[in-house]
Write a protein that holds these residues in place. Sequence first.
Motif, PDB file in Angstrom:
ATOM      1  N   ASN A 229      26.763  37.401  53.731  1.00 34.61           N
ATOM      2  CA  ASN A 229      25.809  36.298  53.555  1.00 34.61           C
ATOM      3  C   ASN A 229      24.367  36.788  53.440  1.00 34.61           C
ATOM      4  N   GLY A 230      24.195  37.893  52.737  1.00 34.29           N
ATOM      5  CA  GLY A 230      22.856  38.438  52.569  1.00 34.29           C
ATOM      6  C   GLY A 230      22.558  38.780  51.124  1.00 34.29           C
TER       7      GLY A 230
ATOM      8  N   LYS B  93      18.562  37.416  55.491  1.00 30.16           N
ATOM      9  CA  LYS B  93      19.232  38.684  55.732  1.00 30.16           C
ATOM     10  C   LYS B  93      19.267  39.502  54.445  1.00 30.16           C
ATOM     11  N   LEU B  94      18.830  40.768  54.545  1.00 25.23           N
ATOM     12  CA  LEU B  94      18.929  41.709  53.436  1.00 25.23           C
ATOM     13  C   LEU B  94      19.939  42.775  53.819  1.00 25.23           C
TER      14      LEU B  94
ATOM     15  N   LEU C   3      12.467  51.001  58.116  1.00 25.81           N
ATOM     16  CA  LEU C   3      12.064  49.671  57.666  1.00 25.81           C
ATOM     17  C   LEU C   3      12.762  48.549  58.441  1.00 25.81           C
ATOM     18  N   GLY C   4      13.458  48.917  59.513  1.00 24.37           N
ATOM     19  CA  GLY C   4      14.048  47.901  60.375  1.00 24.37           C
ATOM     20  C   GLY C   4      15.463  47.482  60.048  1.00 24.37           C
ATOM     21  N   PHE C   5      16.148  48.199  59.164  1.00 24.87           N
ATOM     22  CA  PHE C   5      17.553  47.911  58.890  1.00 24.87           C
ATOM     23  C   PHE C   5      18.382  48.486  60.033  1.00 24.87           C
ATOM     24  N   ILE C   6      19.411  47.737  60.443  1.00 23.85           N
ATOM     25  CA  ILE C   6      20.249  48.203  61.545  1.00 23.85           C
ATOM     26  C   ILE C   6      21.716  48.255  61.115  1.00 23.85           C
ATOM     27  N   ASP C   7      22.437  49.170  61.704  1.00 17.64           N
ATOM     28  CA  ASP C   7      23.867  49.336  61.437  1.00 17.64           C
ATOM     29  C   ASP C   7      24.631  48.458  62.416  1.00 17.64           C
ATOM     30  N   GLU C   8      25.270  47.420  61.876  1.00 16.65           N
ATOM     31  CA  GLU C   8      26.070  46.520  62.712  1.00 16.65           C
ATOM     32  C   GLU C   8      27.556  46.817  62.573  1.00 16.65           C
ATOM     33  N   GLY C   9      27.874  47.987  61.995  1.00  5.55           N
ATOM     34  CA  GLY C   9      29.260  48.415  61.894  1.00  5.55           C
ATOM     35  C   GLY C   9      29.982  48.003  60.628  1.00  5.55           C
ATOM     36  N   ASP C  10      29.295  47.413  59.659  1.00  6.45           N
ATOM     37  CA  ASP C  10      29.948  46.966  58.432  1.00  6.45           C
ATOM     38  C   ASP C  10      30.164  48.147  57.489  1.00  6.45           C
TER      39      ASP C  10
ATOM     40  N   MET D 115      28.445  52.599  54.132  1.00  2.12           N
ATOM     41  CA  MET D 115      28.081  51.782  55.283  1.00  2.12           C
ATOM     42  C   MET D 115      27.055  50.761  54.804  1.00  2.12           C
ATOM     43  N   ALA D 116      27.054  49.594  55.396  1.00  2.00           N
ATOM     44  CA  ALA D 116      26.079  48.562  55.043  1.00  2.00           C
ATOM     45  C   ALA D 116      25.175  48.342  56.239  1.00  2.00           C
ATOM     46  N   VAL D 117      23.875  48.405  56.004  1.00  3.87           N
ATOM     47  CA  VAL D 117      22.907  48.138  57.064  1.00  3.87           C
ATOM     48  C   VAL D 117      22.153  46.856  56.731  1.00  3.87           C
ATOM     49  N   ILE D 118      21.652  46.204  57.766  1.00  8.13           N
ATOM     50  CA  ILE D 118      21.118  44.846  57.624  1.00  8.13           C
ATOM     51  C   ILE D 118      19.707  44.765  58.178  1.00  8.13           C
TER      52      ILE D 118
END
Length: 149
Positions: free
Chosen positions: A73-74, A111-112, A130-137, A143-146
Amino acid sequence: MSKENIKIVELNAENWYECCVLKVSEEQREFIEPNAISIAQSKFESTLKPYAIYFEDKIVGFLMFNSVPEELNGYWIYRIMVDQKYQGKGIGKAATKLMIAAMSKLPNAYKLVVGYHPENQGAHKLYQSLGFIDEGDRFGKEMAVIKHL
């Protein structure tokens, strides 16, 4: 180097070819598609928005993002690259900040998301700063960071 000398300009008839001939370093090539592939993709997927990155009126990079939400959803960042001759000068980070500002204006942008190969340390450092975090996706080998806006 002044960050005011960096801008992003939507791809057009005057700047697309210069983006095609930009190159990343040899060790980065396994992590990113050539810009020509991304540009072609944008012609068949109309929601993709390709941009040239300018530094002092010279095209030095390329980026592309989707203008509609997708997985997680980003809004997804598809590409960000700076030519090997211009890396290490803060251009990629400044251009990514400009892209984030543009994407934050999209409808319901909260959400980006960006995907990259876990071994791509340059991408990891950039997005983390830049504030992207790894939520495990994970999506295949990426890997996708958000970044929550």
